[in-house]
Design a protein around this motif. Structure first.
Motif, PDB file in Angstrom:
ATOM      1  N   GLU A   1       0.999  -1.157  -0.053  1.00 15.41           N
ATOM      2  CA  GLU A   1      -0.157  -0.006  -0.022  1.00 15.41           C
ATOM      3  C   GLU A   1       0.988   1.249   0.017  1.00 15.41           C
ATOM      4  OE1 GLU A   1      -4.094  -1.878   2.569  1.00 15.41           O
ATOM      5  OE2 GLU A   1      -2.669   0.087   2.875  1.00 15.41           O
TER       6      GLU A   1
ATOM      7  N   SER B   1       1.633   1.611  -3.743  1.00 16.63           N
ATOM      8  CA  SER B   1       0.449   2.201  -4.372  1.00 16.63           C
ATOM      9  C   SER B   1      -0.180   3.557  -4.381  1.00 16.63           C
ATOM     10  CB  SER B   1      -0.825   1.390  -4.077  1.00 16.63           C
ATOM     11  OG  SER B   1      -1.264   1.526  -2.977  1.00 16.63           O
TER      12      SER B   1
ATOM     13  N   THR C   1      -0.191   6.493  -6.930  1.00 11.66           N
ATOM     14  CA  THR C   1      -1.263   7.152  -6.917  1.00 11.66           C
ATOM     15  C   THR C   1      -0.891   9.009  -6.818  1.00 11.66           C
ATOM     16  OG1 THR C   1      -2.204   5.342  -5.849  1.00 11.66           O
ATOM     17  CG2 THR C   1      -3.744   7.420  -6.304  1.00 11.66           C
TER      18      THR C   1
ATOM     19  N   GLY D   1      -4.367   4.260  -2.998  1.00 19.61           N
ATOM     20  CA  GLY D   1      -4.804   3.692  -4.082  1.00 19.61           C
ATOM     21  C   GLY D   1      -5.296   2.451  -4.534  1.00 19.61           C
ATOM     22  N   LEU D   2      -5.637   2.366  -3.723  1.00 15.19           N
ATOM     23  CA  LEU D   2      -7.014   0.941  -3.304  1.00 15.19           C
ATOM     24  C   LEU D   2      -7.434   0.401  -4.112  1.00 15.19           C
ATOM     25  CD1 LEU D   2      -5.361   0.204  -0.401  1.00 15.19           C
ATOM     26  CD2 LEU D   2      -4.330  -0.348  -1.971  1.00 15.19           C
TER      27      LEU D   2
ATOM     28  N   TRP E   1      -3.898  -3.539  -9.156  1.00 14.09           N
ATOM     29  CA  TRP E   1      -2.351  -3.000  -9.611  1.00 14.09           C
ATOM     30  C   TRP E   1      -1.780  -4.545  -9.707  1.00 14.09           C
ATOM     31  CZ3 TRP E   1      -0.776   1.772  -9.319  1.00 14.09           C
ATOM     32  CH2 TRP E   1      -1.590   3.111  -8.358  1.00 14.09           C
TER      33      TRP E   1
ATOM     34  N   PHE F   1      -4.203  -6.572  -5.119  1.00 16.04           N
ATOM     35  CA  PHE F   1      -1.967  -6.636  -5.927  1.00 16.04           C
ATOM     36  C   PHE F   1      -2.383  -7.743  -6.420  1.00 16.04           C
ATOM     37  CE2 PHE F   1      -1.006  -2.794  -4.309  1.00 16.04           C
ATOM     38  CZ  PHE F   1      -1.328  -2.075  -2.820  1.00 16.04           C
TER      39      PHE F   1
ATOM     40  N   GLU G   1       3.019  -2.769 -12.599  1.00 18.37           N
ATOM     41  CA  GLU G   1       3.227  -1.575 -11.914  1.00 18.37           C
ATOM     42  C   GLU G   1       4.175  -1.992 -10.835  1.00 18.37           C
ATOM     43  OE1 GLU G   1      -0.709  -1.486 -13.692  1.00 18.37           O
ATOM     44  OE2 GLU G   1       0.387  -2.668 -12.039  1.00 18.37           O
ATOM     45  N   ILE G   2       4.196  -2.800 -10.129  1.00 15.90           N
ATOM     46  CA  ILE G   2       5.070  -3.173  -9.505  1.00 15.90           C
ATOM     47  C   ILE G   2       5.923  -4.627  -9.412  1.00 15.90           C
ATOM     48  CG2 ILE G   2       4.917  -3.633  -6.039  1.00 15.90           C
ATOM     49  CD1 ILE G   2       2.359  -1.565  -6.160  1.00 15.90           C
TER      50      ILE G   2
END
Ligand SMILES: NC(=O)c1ccc[n+]([C@@H]2O[C@H](COP(=O)([O-])OP(=O)(O)OC[C@H]3O[C@@H](n4cnc5c(N)ncnc54)[C@H](O)[C@@H]3O)[C@@H](O)[C@H]2O)c1
Ligand SMILES: NC(=O)c1ccc[n+]([C@@H]2O[C@H](COP(=O)([O-])OP(=O)(O)OC[C@H]3O[C@@H](n4cnc5c(N)ncnc54)[C@H](O)[C@@H]3O)[C@@H](O)[C@H]2O)c1
Lengths: 205, 205
Positions: A195, A198, A202, B75-76, B80, B105, B143-144
């Motif tokens: 998180e 993210s 964001t 951003g949840l 992702w 995620f 993205e991650i």
């Protein structure tokens, strides 16, 4: 009471000092420590002030002296015995991690309630039956327990460990655990770590 | 710039709010949020003030409204895609962890350079050859990236991922990684978590 975020910074300062020692540097300024730790030199001085007076203004800190003191403050000048409760995917990985031993934390044993896991060894670490945990804690006096059991088993297991005399617990189960004031519980929540990413993705400028 | 410790608190407030929602409670005071989060109600108001104005003084916060806002801020409210680099003991455990999917995620694939691991699947997650990572990032746009390679492989791998377009990295290797300013790197250092416990055991009143 010292905040968790202060203790995290002390651990980070120690790692920078160890790196400096490794490179043969003998003094470090609070500015350099602050830069490495993503904080301010005022914060560095404040963090260290809880534990006595260090360094001389203008001359900086002696690297070997400060790292020795931080090791003592963090309890790293002694040896800690650790048990792992739940020899599943995460528990087994932690049991075999050599990085703990290097900092003075040695894994004594792992415990599980699954007959298929009991009796195995994980790179030398025995997996024992959870039924004998009280007997073993009495005999071997581990100071720290790592909880890697499913979330619903975590609170009952914490209560059992506290009754048996454990005062420090590192919890991986994604659940809020209750413990008496003399017991320290730290929870690593991997989803919360993601998180943080993210959030950054964001809120990019 | 918002401090990491603020973001961690936002994640913690969200979990308390979800717990309240679960129990059918519709309002919460900043005092209650503070108590749950081990902080002060002034800190709660300060943390939230970065993101706009919430709640009315004296009436508290609306639980569904605040949890919705925090999900957005963290951003949840979106999905992702995550890749795991290094399908060893930790990487394999993380690949199979259902807790990530529940927060939005999803693990797309794991990567490794060991021929014995490439081609396997970990509860449905494919282990692919690291040689194709650039091609896959181009095609699937994760993205991650989660780094679970040995310490000496971590910096070269980070550089490779950044060149391929990754901007957020969760690192498990016990080493300080350098990254350009537009890339966010968070390091989980398990040994440091244990140091928080040895600190508490050493400094018990
Ligand atoms: N796998 C991950 O990457 C990951 C990441 C973050 C958090 N977690 C959390 O860590 C915990 C462990 O996860 P895992 O993936 O290793 O799960 P797992 O199912 O692989 O392992 C759990 C182990 O605990 C044992 N167990 C269950 N109840 C027990 C009891 N009462 N006494 C002793 N042993 C017991 C099981 O037999 C099993 O071996 C879970 O709470 C999970 O949510 C896991
Ligand atoms: N095991 C743990 O509990 C633990 C705890 C904390 C930190 N860590 C750290 O996490 C990392 C992984 O630990 P582990 O125990 O899973 O180790 P591991 O040796 O089991 O796994 C490492 C994996 O990375 C792969 N690999 C190596 N170089 C690679 C490269 N260039 N490209 C792609 N794959 C590569 C290996 O083939 C192996 O599968 C290490 O840095 C370790 O220090 C591990």
């Amino acid at each position: 009471h010292i905040a968790d975020s202060t203790v995290r910074r002390l651990s980070a300062y120690l790692r920078f000092l160890e790196d400096f020692e490794h490179r043969g540097l003998t003094t470090i300024s609070s500015d350099e420590l602050a830069k490495q730790g993503g904080t301010t030199s005022a914060q560095v001085r404040k963090d260290l002030s809880f534990f006595g007076s260090f360094g001389k203004r203008g001359l900086g800190y002696s690297v070997p002296e400060l790292s020795g003191r931080l090791r003592e403050i963090l309890g790293l000048s002694q040896h800690w015995r650790v048990i792992i409760i739940g020899a599943g995917k995460i528990g087994a990985a932690l049991a075999q991690y050599r990085g703990f031993r290097q900092r003075g934390f040695s894994i004594v044993a792992a415990y599980d309630n699954n007959p298929e896991k009991i009796g195995r060894t994980l790179e030398g670490i025995p997996v024992r039956d959870i039924a004998q945990i009280e007997h073993d804690i009495q005999r071997e006096a581990p100071e720290i327990a790592v909880l890697t059991v499913p979330a619903e088993a975590a609170q009952p297991m914490l209560d059992r460990l506290v009754r048996a005399g454990i005062h420090a617990i590192l919890n991986f189960a994604p659940t809020q655990l209750q413990a008496p004031p003399e017991v320290t519980v730290k929870t690593v929540n991997m989803a919360m770590e993601l998180e943080g990413l993210s959030f950054a993705l964001t809120n990019r400028e």
